[in-house]
Design a protein around this motif. Sequence first.
Motif, PDB file in Angstrom:
ATOM      1  N   PHE A  60       0.825  -1.212   0.000  1.00 25.77           N
ATOM      2  CA  PHE A  60       0.000   0.000   0.000  1.00 25.77           C
ATOM      3  C   PHE A  60       0.862   1.267   0.000  1.00 25.77           C
ATOM      4  O   PHE A  60       0.488   2.273  -0.619  1.00 25.77           O
ATOM      5  N   VAL A  61       1.997   1.236   0.700  1.00 27.94           N
ATOM      6  CA  VAL A  61       2.894   2.399   0.697  1.00 27.94           C
ATOM      7  C   VAL A  61       3.462   2.614  -0.708  1.00 27.94           C
ATOM      8  O   VAL A  61       3.603   3.757  -1.167  1.00 27.94           O
TER       9      VAL A  61
ATOM     10  N   TYR B  86      10.458   5.030  -0.919  1.00 29.10           N
ATOM     11  CA  TYR B  86      11.576   4.104  -1.144  1.00 29.10           C
ATOM     12  C   TYR B  86      12.184   3.650   0.183  1.00 29.10           C
ATOM     13  O   TYR B  86      12.478   2.463   0.375  1.00 29.10           O
ATOM     14  N   ALA B  87      12.370   4.600   1.093  1.00 22.62           N
ATOM     15  CA  ALA B  87      12.994   4.281   2.378  1.00 22.62           C
ATOM     16  C   ALA B  87      12.124   3.319   3.178  1.00 22.62           C
ATOM     17  O   ALA B  87      12.634   2.382   3.816  1.00 22.62           O
ATOM     18  N   TYR B  88      10.799   3.530   3.147  1.00 27.53           N
ATOM     19  CA  TYR B  88       9.931   2.639   3.919  1.00 27.53           C
ATOM     20  C   TYR B  88       9.949   1.217   3.369  1.00 27.53           C
ATOM     21  O   TYR B  88      10.051   0.243   4.132  1.00 27.53           O
ATOM     22  N   VAL B  89       9.848   1.076   2.069  1.00 31.34           N
ATOM     23  CA  VAL B  89       9.797  -0.254   1.459  1.00 31.34           C
ATOM     24  C   VAL B  89      11.057  -1.057   1.796  1.00 31.34           C
ATOM     25  O   VAL B  89      10.985  -2.243   2.151  1.00 31.34           O
ATOM     26  N   ILE B  90      12.209  -0.421   1.734  1.00 31.79           N
ATOM     27  CA  ILE B  90      13.474  -1.115   2.012  1.00 31.79           C
ATOM     28  C   ILE B  90      13.568  -1.520   3.481  1.00 31.79           C
ATOM     29  O   ILE B  90      13.854  -2.676   3.812  1.00 31.79           O
TER      30      ILE B  90
ATOM     31  N   ILE C 256      -6.632   9.194  -1.101  1.00 34.91           N
ATOM     32  CA  ILE C 256      -7.463   8.912   0.069  1.00 34.91           C
ATOM     33  C   ILE C 256      -7.736   7.414   0.190  1.00 34.91           C
ATOM     34  O   ILE C 256      -7.700   6.844   1.288  1.00 34.91           O
ATOM     35  N   MET C 257      -7.991   6.756  -0.950  1.00 30.89           N
ATOM     36  CA  MET C 257      -8.248   5.311  -0.931  1.00 30.89           C
ATOM     37  C   MET C 257      -7.031   4.541  -0.432  1.00 30.89           C
ATOM     38  O   MET C 257      -7.148   3.645   0.416  1.00 30.89           O
ATOM     39  N   VAL C 258      -5.852   4.894  -0.940  1.00 28.37           N
ATOM     40  CA  VAL C 258      -4.632   4.192  -0.535  1.00 28.37           C
ATOM     41  C   VAL C 258      -4.329   4.446   0.939  1.00 28.37           C
ATOM     42  O   VAL C 258      -3.956   3.527   1.680  1.00 28.37           O
ATOM     43  N   MET C 259      -4.503   5.693   1.399  1.00 26.60           N
ATOM     44  CA  MET C 259      -4.246   5.999   2.803  1.00 26.60           C
ATOM     45  C   MET C 259      -5.229   5.274   3.721  1.00 26.60           C
ATOM     46  O   MET C 259      -4.883   4.903   4.844  1.00 26.60           O
ATOM     47  N   SER C 260      -6.450   5.054   3.252  1.00 29.28           N
ATOM     48  CA  SER C 260      -7.420   4.285   4.040  1.00 29.28           C
ATOM     49  C   SER C 260      -6.954   2.841   4.191  1.00 29.28           C
ATOM     50  O   SER C 260      -7.063   2.246   5.273  1.00 29.28           O
ATOM     51  N   LEU C 261      -6.427   2.275   3.110  1.00 23.96           N
ATOM     52  CA  LEU C 261      -5.904   0.906   3.167  1.00 23.96           C
ATOM     53  C   LEU C 261      -4.667   0.827   4.057  1.00 23.96           C
ATOM     54  O   LEU C 261      -4.478  -0.145   4.795  1.00 23.96           O
ATOM     55  N   ILE C 262      -3.824   1.856   3.989  1.00 29.44           N
ATOM     56  CA  ILE C 262      -2.650   1.904   4.869  1.00 29.44           C
ATOM     57  C   ILE C 262      -3.099   1.929   6.327  1.00 29.44           C
ATOM     58  O   ILE C 262      -2.548   1.223   7.182  1.00 29.44           O
ATOM     59  N   GLY C 263      -4.121   2.733   6.623  1.00 31.76           N
ATOM     60  CA  GLY C 263      -4.641   2.787   7.985  1.00 31.76           C
ATOM     61  C   GLY C 263      -5.174   1.445   8.455  1.00 31.76           C
ATOM     62  O   GLY C 263      -4.992   1.062   9.616  1.00 31.76           O
TER      63      GLY C 263
END
Length: 390
Positions: free
Chosen positions: A84-85, A163-167, A99-106
């Motif tokens: 999702f990130v 990029y930093a989060y995924v790694i 907004i949709m992606v941030m909802s899934l992240i939440g």
Amino acid sequence: MHTHRIQINFTIIQFLLWFSWGTFGLFYIAHLEDLGYSSKLIALTIILSTIFGILGQYVLGFISDKTSKIKYVFLGALFLLILFVIGFGFAAKHLFPMIMVMSLIGFVWLPLESLLDSWILSTKGLDSSLYGFMRAGASFGFAIMTLFFGGFVIKYGYDIIVYAYVITAGFLWIMAFLTKTETIKEPHTKEKIYVKSLLKNKAYIAILIYSMLLFITHMGVNNFYIYIFKNVGGNASHIGISAAFAAFTEIFGFIYARRIISKIAPLKIFLIVGVITFFRVYLLTIATTPTQAILTAILQGVGFSLFLASFKLYVVKITPTRLLASAQTIAAGVTFGLSSIVASLLGGFLIDDFGIERFFDIMNLIALVALIYIGLLFLHDYKKRKSLTE
């Protein structure tokens, strides 16, 4: 696996969980503000993300309790969060996809910490009183990342947060997967235990109300850090430094939490935290420079670490083991979820229409209400214990 080794592994997992989240969670709001979104749209995004997060707390907590596979639920949620990130990187510039992606992240992020806590606290042979020490690893990871990462964001732009989060989250997933544990099993009983029984637990409900009031102020400050620092002439780099100050202070709080909890009753600790939080919000209100605002984060670190370590163990004490994941995820949903929704509604409305000053007025009022509420709970408990000894 030896108990000491498991403790080290959990400390590293806590470190990586918050080290990775420090790259994204602390800066995505500043990124949205930089893209031109208003505080109301940012507040709407936070609210929807939090609503989905509360739903995720219940769903993932229920699955964990039903299957007794907390580790694998944690791994699945973390894998989805990474995906999702990545999606956020493509959707950030477009309102509805963002907004949709941030909802899934939440949906997956909000339950993640409580799932990890439940995994730790339900691990066979692990001393739960060492939770504070292991949680200090999280604060250290968050502090290290945020201390320097704000400068990287200023230099290379906000795209770096994805990029930093995924790694870093990838390393976290591998570490969690390699950690082997056994879960504590309760004695077999024919009595069914339902999640709704938590709602009849007066001690549980009372502390949830306090945690929500307390964290409305915490989440209000954290969600709108960018506006608070802009008000005193700061930028994204100051946000990172402030978060690092708070996190470094948390380390000492979590390390000494075991000793403090063994000597001071939970309600007394919660009362002390209420006093600390009230003064932190007030001092932030009267701050006029980035340095002054950053220094108030020390109080946040002390209050947060004392409260969280005591709160997690207090929930373990007053709820049955078979409902531990649900109790922890519901508590996290109220503490970090409902409080964030209220704080976001207040911040989005007040900052846009009335300015940062009115926002601070309301935060101070809520901090005072929280302090009075926990004071009354402490007084009631004191009178109850006194009557039993007479």
